[in-house]
Design a protein around this motif. Structure first.
Motif, short mmCIF file in Angstrom:
data_model
loop_
_atom_site.label_atom_id
_atom_site.label_comp_id
_atom_site.label_asym_id
_atom_site.label_seq_id
_atom_site.Cartn_x
_atom_site.Cartn_y
_atom_site.Cartn_z
N MET A 1 -5.95 -13.98 -48.37
CA MET A 1 -5.53 -14.52 -47.10
C MET A 1 -4.36 -13.69 -46.56
O MET A 1 -3.43 -13.38 -47.27
CB MET A 1 -5.13 -15.98 -47.25
N VAL A 2 -4.43 -13.36 -45.29
CA VAL A 2 -3.40 -12.54 -44.65
C VAL A 2 -2.30 -13.45 -44.10
O VAL A 2 -2.58 -14.44 -43.42
CB VAL A 2 -4.00 -11.71 -43.50
N ALA A 3 -1.05 -13.12 -44.41
CA ALA A 3 0.07 -13.90 -43.90
C ALA A 3 0.29 -13.58 -42.42
O ALA A 3 0.21 -12.42 -42.01
CB ALA A 3 1.33 -13.58 -44.70
N MET A 4 0.56 -14.60 -41.65
CA MET A 4 0.85 -14.42 -40.23
C MET A 4 2.27 -13.89 -40.06
O MET A 4 3.18 -14.29 -40.78
CB MET A 4 0.72 -15.74 -39.47
N ILE A 5 2.45 -12.99 -39.12
CA ILE A 5 3.76 -12.47 -38.76
C ILE A 5 4.24 -13.26 -37.56
O ILE A 5 3.62 -13.23 -36.49
CB ILE A 5 3.68 -10.98 -38.42
N ASN A 6 5.33 -14.00 -37.73
CA ASN A 6 5.89 -14.79 -36.63
C ASN A 6 6.73 -13.89 -35.74
O ASN A 6 7.64 -13.21 -36.21
CB ASN A 6 6.73 -15.95 -37.18
N CYS A 7 6.43 -13.91 -34.45
CA CYS A 7 7.02 -12.97 -33.50
C CYS A 7 7.60 -13.72 -32.30
O CYS A 7 7.05 -14.71 -31.84
CB CYS A 7 5.92 -12.01 -33.05
N VAL A 8 8.72 -13.20 -31.80
CA VAL A 8 9.34 -13.69 -30.56
C VAL A 8 9.51 -12.49 -29.63
O VAL A 8 9.90 -11.41 -30.08
CB VAL A 8 10.71 -14.35 -30.85
N ILE A 9 9.22 -12.69 -28.36
CA ILE A 9 9.45 -11.68 -27.34
C ILE A 9 10.68 -12.08 -26.54
O ILE A 9 10.81 -13.22 -26.11
CB ILE A 9 8.24 -11.57 -26.38
N LEU A 10 11.58 -11.12 -26.34
CA LEU A 10 12.76 -11.30 -25.48
C LEU A 10 12.69 -10.23 -24.40
O LEU A 10 12.93 -9.05 -24.66
CB LEU A 10 14.05 -11.20 -26.30
N GLU A 11 12.32 -10.64 -23.21
CA GLU A 11 12.10 -9.70 -22.09
C GLU A 11 12.40 -10.44 -20.79
O GLU A 11 11.83 -11.50 -20.53
CB GLU A 11 10.66 -9.21 -22.12
N ASP A 12 13.30 -9.89 -19.98
CA ASP A 12 13.68 -10.56 -18.73
C ASP A 12 12.69 -10.33 -17.60
O ASP A 12 12.66 -11.11 -16.65
CB ASP A 12 15.09 -10.19 -18.30
N GLU A 13 11.88 -9.30 -17.69
CA GLU A 13 10.89 -9.04 -16.65
C GLU A 13 9.60 -9.76 -17.02
O GLU A 13 8.90 -9.36 -17.97
CB GLU A 13 10.66 -7.54 -16.49
N LYS A 14 9.29 -10.83 -16.30
CA LYS A 14 8.17 -11.69 -16.68
C LYS A 14 6.81 -10.96 -16.72
O LYS A 14 6.03 -11.22 -17.63
CB LYS A 14 8.13 -12.93 -15.79
N PRO A 15 6.50 -10.05 -15.79
CA PRO A 15 5.22 -9.33 -15.91
C PRO A 15 5.13 -8.49 -17.19
O PRO A 15 4.09 -8.44 -17.83
CB PRO A 15 5.18 -8.45 -14.66
N ALA A 16 6.23 -7.85 -17.56
CA ALA A 16 6.24 -7.06 -18.79
C ALA A 16 6.09 -7.96 -20.01
O ALA A 16 5.36 -7.63 -20.95
CB ALA A 16 7.53 -6.25 -18.89
N ALA A 17 6.75 -9.11 -20.00
CA ALA A 17 6.64 -10.06 -21.11
C ALA A 17 5.21 -10.57 -21.23
O ALA A 17 4.67 -10.68 -22.33
CB ALA A 17 7.61 -11.22 -20.90
N ALA A 18 4.59 -10.87 -20.10
CA ALA A 18 3.21 -11.38 -20.10
C ALA A 18 2.25 -10.32 -20.63
O ALA A 18 1.33 -10.64 -21.41
CB ALA A 18 2.81 -11.82 -18.70
N LYS A 19 2.44 -9.08 -20.25
CA LYS A 19 1.57 -8.00 -20.71
C LYS A 19 1.72 -7.81 -22.22
O LYS A 19 0.72 -7.66 -22.94
CB LYS A 19 1.89 -6.70 -19.99
N LEU A 20 2.94 -7.82 -22.72
CA LEU A 20 3.17 -7.68 -24.15
C LEU A 20 2.58 -8.86 -24.92
O LEU A 20 1.94 -8.68 -25.96
CB LEU A 20 4.67 -7.55 -24.43
N ALA A 21 2.76 -10.07 -24.40
CA ALA A 21 2.19 -11.26 -25.04
C ALA A 21 0.67 -11.16 -25.12
O ALA A 21 0.07 -11.48 -26.15
CB ALA A 21 2.62 -12.52 -24.30
N LEU A 22 0.06 -10.71 -24.05
CA LEU A 22 -1.39 -10.55 -24.03
C LEU A 22 -1.84 -9.52 -25.07
O LEU A 22 -2.80 -9.74 -25.81
CB LEU A 22 -1.87 -10.15 -22.64
N MET A 23 -1.13 -8.41 -25.14
CA MET A 23 -1.46 -7.38 -26.13
C MET A 23 -1.36 -7.92 -27.55
O MET A 23 -2.22 -7.65 -28.39
CB MET A 23 -0.52 -6.18 -25.97
N LEU A 24 -0.34 -8.72 -27.81
CA LEU A 24 -0.17 -9.27 -29.16
C LEU A 24 -1.24 -10.30 -29.49
O LEU A 24 -1.78 -10.31 -30.60
CB LEU A 24 1.22 -9.91 -29.30
N THR A 25 -1.55 -11.18 -28.54
CA THR A 25 -2.53 -12.23 -28.81
C THR A 25 -3.95 -11.68 -28.92
O THR A 25 -4.78 -12.25 -29.60
CB THR A 25 -2.47 -13.35 -27.76
N GLU A 26 -4.22 -10.56 -28.24
CA GLU A 26 -5.54 -9.95 -28.33
C GLU A 26 -5.65 -8.96 -29.50
O GLU A 26 -6.74 -8.47 -29.78
CB GLU A 26 -5.88 -9.23 -27.02
#
Length: 67
Positions: A1-26
């Motif tokens: 079983m692979v352990a999940m890596i818990n991640c937090v994004i800290l980014e003030d530019e919401k479009p950049a944060a959304a793009k990074l979040a999408l990349m991580l979730t996909e």
């Protein structure tokens, strides 16, 4: 079983944060995106009230704005 890596994004530019979040979730990697934060103040509050993530992806420009 692979352990999940818990991640937090800290980014003030919401479009950049959304793009990074999408990349991580996909991603095929075992990454659990805990939250996305948009300011240092928000991050400090969140970190005080939650367990530390395994990784913090942070906009380094926020540190320059804060100092």
């Amino acid at each position: 079983m692979v352990a999940m890596i818990n991640c937090v994004i800290l980014e003030d530019e919401k479009p950049a944060a959304a793009k990074l979040a999408l990349m991580l979730t996909e991603s095929k990697h075992a990454i659990n995106l805990l939250t996305t934060l948009h300011s240092l103040e928000e991050a400090v509050t969140w970190m005080k009230n939650n367990p530390s993530p395994d990784i913090l992806l942070m906009d380094m420009g926020l540190l320059l704005k804060w100092s």
